[in-house]
Every structure is written in C-alpha cells, then in structure tokens.
Design a protein around this motif. Sequence first.
Motif, PDB file in Angstrom:
ATOM      1  N   ILE A  57       0.838  -1.204   0.000  1.00 41.42           N
ATOM      2  CA  ILE A  57       0.000   0.000   0.000  1.00 41.42           C
ATOM      3  C   ILE A  57       0.872   1.254   0.000  1.00 41.42           C
ATOM      4  CG2 ILE A  57      -1.818   1.252   1.218  1.00 41.42           C
ATOM      5  CD1 ILE A  57      -2.674  -1.528   2.387  1.00 41.42           C
TER       6      ILE A  57
ATOM      7  N   VAL B 163      -7.782   1.503  -2.733  1.00 44.14           N
ATOM      8  CA  VAL B 163      -7.418   0.095  -2.572  1.00 44.14           C
ATOM      9  C   VAL B 163      -8.720  -0.701  -2.465  1.00 44.14           C
ATOM     10  CG1 VAL B 163      -6.229  -1.594  -1.126  1.00 44.14           C
ATOM     11  CG2 VAL B 163      -5.280   0.722  -1.385  1.00 44.14           C
TER      12      VAL B 163
ATOM     13  N   THR C  47      -4.792   0.508   4.848  1.00 45.18           N
ATOM     14  CA  THR C  47      -5.078   1.438   3.753  1.00 45.18           C
ATOM     15  C   THR C  47      -5.234   2.858   4.281  1.00 45.18           C
ATOM     16  OG1 THR C  47      -6.136  -0.317   2.486  1.00 45.18           O
ATOM     17  CG2 THR C  47      -6.688   1.931   1.865  1.00 45.18           C
TER      18      THR C  47
END
Length: 368
Positions: free
Chosen positions: A97, A107, A121
């Motif tokens: 990420i 995401v 995220t």
Amino acid sequence: MTLSFRPGLERVTAYTPGRAAPVGATGRSIKLSSNENPFPPLPSVVERLREVLPEAVSRYPDLAAPAVTEALAERFAVTPSNIVLGSGSVEVASQFIHALTAPGDEVVFAWRSFEAYPILTRVAGAVPVAVPLDAEGRHDLDAMAAAVTERTRLVFVCNPNNPTGTVVTTTALEAFLARMPDRVLVVLDEAYAQFDRDPASPSGPALFARHPNLAVLHTFSKAYGLAGLRIGYAVAAAEVAGELRKTALPFAVTRLAQEAALASLDSVAQAELDARVQRIVEERERLAAGLAARGVRVATSQANFLWWAGGDRSEVLGDALHASGIAARVFPGEGVRLTVGSPEENDAVLAAVGTMGPVALDPTGVGA
Ligand SMILES: *Cc1c(COP(=O)(O)O)cnc(C)c1O
C-alpha cells in the motif's frame, strides 16, 4: 497539548486481535479466535532457535535475509529479486500500500475480509473500497472489477477468504486479472493456501509466472505455526519488489524469524508440517460435520477455520462457547469464525454446542 494528528486517523480503529481464551466452567481455556496452529513448533525448528539464540538477541539481523530469500526463490522458481520479506505478511501488505498509493488513491478488497486491509489502507492515507461478498460469502469478482476507478492502484484478493473460508477459481481469477487496467496491481493473499483442497483454486506462484500484474502474499504464521515470530513474504515482479523494500521497516524481520522459516523449509521439516496441515484439514471436516449435526451449518471452508453466518444469533453461539472456556471470533450481527483446533479442542467445541440445543441456534438456518 494542542497536537494535530494526521487527517484520516480519526477514522482508523486499531486492529482488534482475537479474544484471549476465557476460563470455562470446566477450568479449560481454549483460544480459537486467531487462526493459530494448534501444534507446538517442530523439534528441528526449536533446536535451530536454541543454537542461534544468544547471537540473534544481541546482534542486528541480516537485513537482506539471504538464506531464506534464496530458499523461497528456489521453491517458487523465481529469483531472489522477486521475494520481499516482512515482519509477518501484514507488514508486507502494508509495504504494497505504501509503495503503490498516494494520498486519496484507492485500494479495493472484498468485505468482509481480512480486517487489516482497511486499517493499513487508511493509515497509508489511501482510501479503502470494500466490495460486499456474494450471498455465499465468496468474492464477487465482477463487482470488484466494476469498483476499480482511475484512482485504484491495488486490489487485494484473499484466497481462501478470511473469515468465510471461501475460494475463487483459477478461471475466475484469470478473467479478473485480464480485466485489470495496467496501473492496477492485484495482490493474492494466500495466508491459508496450504489448507485449500479445492482443485479449482488458483496457485498464486504458478499464476504469477503468467501474470506480472499479480503479486502473491504468503505467511509462516498459519500452516507453519510461526505466528509469534512474525515472518511473511511476497512474490512479486522485481520492479515491484524493489519499491516494496524501500518502504520496509529496517530490521523488522529478526534473525530468529529468519532461522525458523529456513528450518521449516527444509525438506524433512516440510513433510512433517504437511502432515500436520493434513490433520487440521481432516479435523476441519469432522468439526464442520459435527457442528452441522448440532444445528450450526457452517460454510464450506478451505482454510483452518470455519464460518457460521449466524446473523443476529452469532453472539448466542459466541457466548455459549465463551461460557465453556472457548474464545471464537464473533462479528456481532454477522457471523462467528472458529479456528480448527486440536482434536480435543474441537471435541470441546462440539460438547459446548451440543448443550445449547438446536432452538438456540435457529435450525431454520441463517447459516450458509
Ligand atoms: C493471518 C493472516 C495473515 C498473516 O498475518 P501475519 O502478519 O503473516 O501473521 C495475512 N492475511 C490474512 C488474510 C490472514 O488471515
């Protein structure tokens, strides 16, 4: 103080670990809330840990972890440049990420799935896009493909899915990969792959050879029983792996973790571990059948846990297990995830559920 914190953090809830096992009426205490392996570490692994312990504690680990990296590369017929280690595969998921998203990028993942995805995220400043599972608790790959936008950089596919234990097929996943725009990387999280007996399921490393827009995430925590040592890895294109390494926390993978992983990859150790995995798979089927016979119809699982889509009855089951000294993972209003334990632990589960009576669990069945 008038400190100001990163915008977005107010929306983050720290990861909730599986509940500790309560002490039940029988004095027993059984933790089936974190998908851990019920077996003790292999003697060969413990022996190796003892040998390296003094030095492993006082010295920094080798950052490049060359021995375990090479062993993994050999196993998957890739080069060391394709392997990225982390302090558990959770850390490697975080590296993906951080390496691929800028603030506001998206995401995509299924929901409900691994609880770390939305947390990691948001912590990275990206935006989680959670796509509901289908009615059977499976990834809805069409809906996930439709959720991809200009801002999407990464898609997680958890296979088998935590917490539902469901799998996608190789055919469906390959069709999905073909639909992904070039700017999107798909990460196949195979934390439970060793427990998967469905011949239609994909093998991440084999798919990686054909699809450079796929990366695979593996862990030593579940089938290998090394959850406490924290080591996981990705298999990814060298270009991706190089960027991931930049985002890694220096020295996060300890020497003890590296040595235990390496000792586990030894062929004799691997055969012993495979036999243990097979026993867990057999226990999974026995536990699922026993639960069904007691009115708890769980979904077909290819992992080391079972999922009961109990809806508003979920807490009833969770409470009954808790009263018997058994910790399960309860998602109130949704379902219960129960790790497959040792035969004795599973017997305790069946005994606890047996005392509840089918009425308490609604035999008309919200269970999948
Ligand atoms: C348990 C789990 C992991 C592994 O976590 P580690 O950090 O390697 O212990 C990764 N993905 C999923 C879906 C899991 O359930």
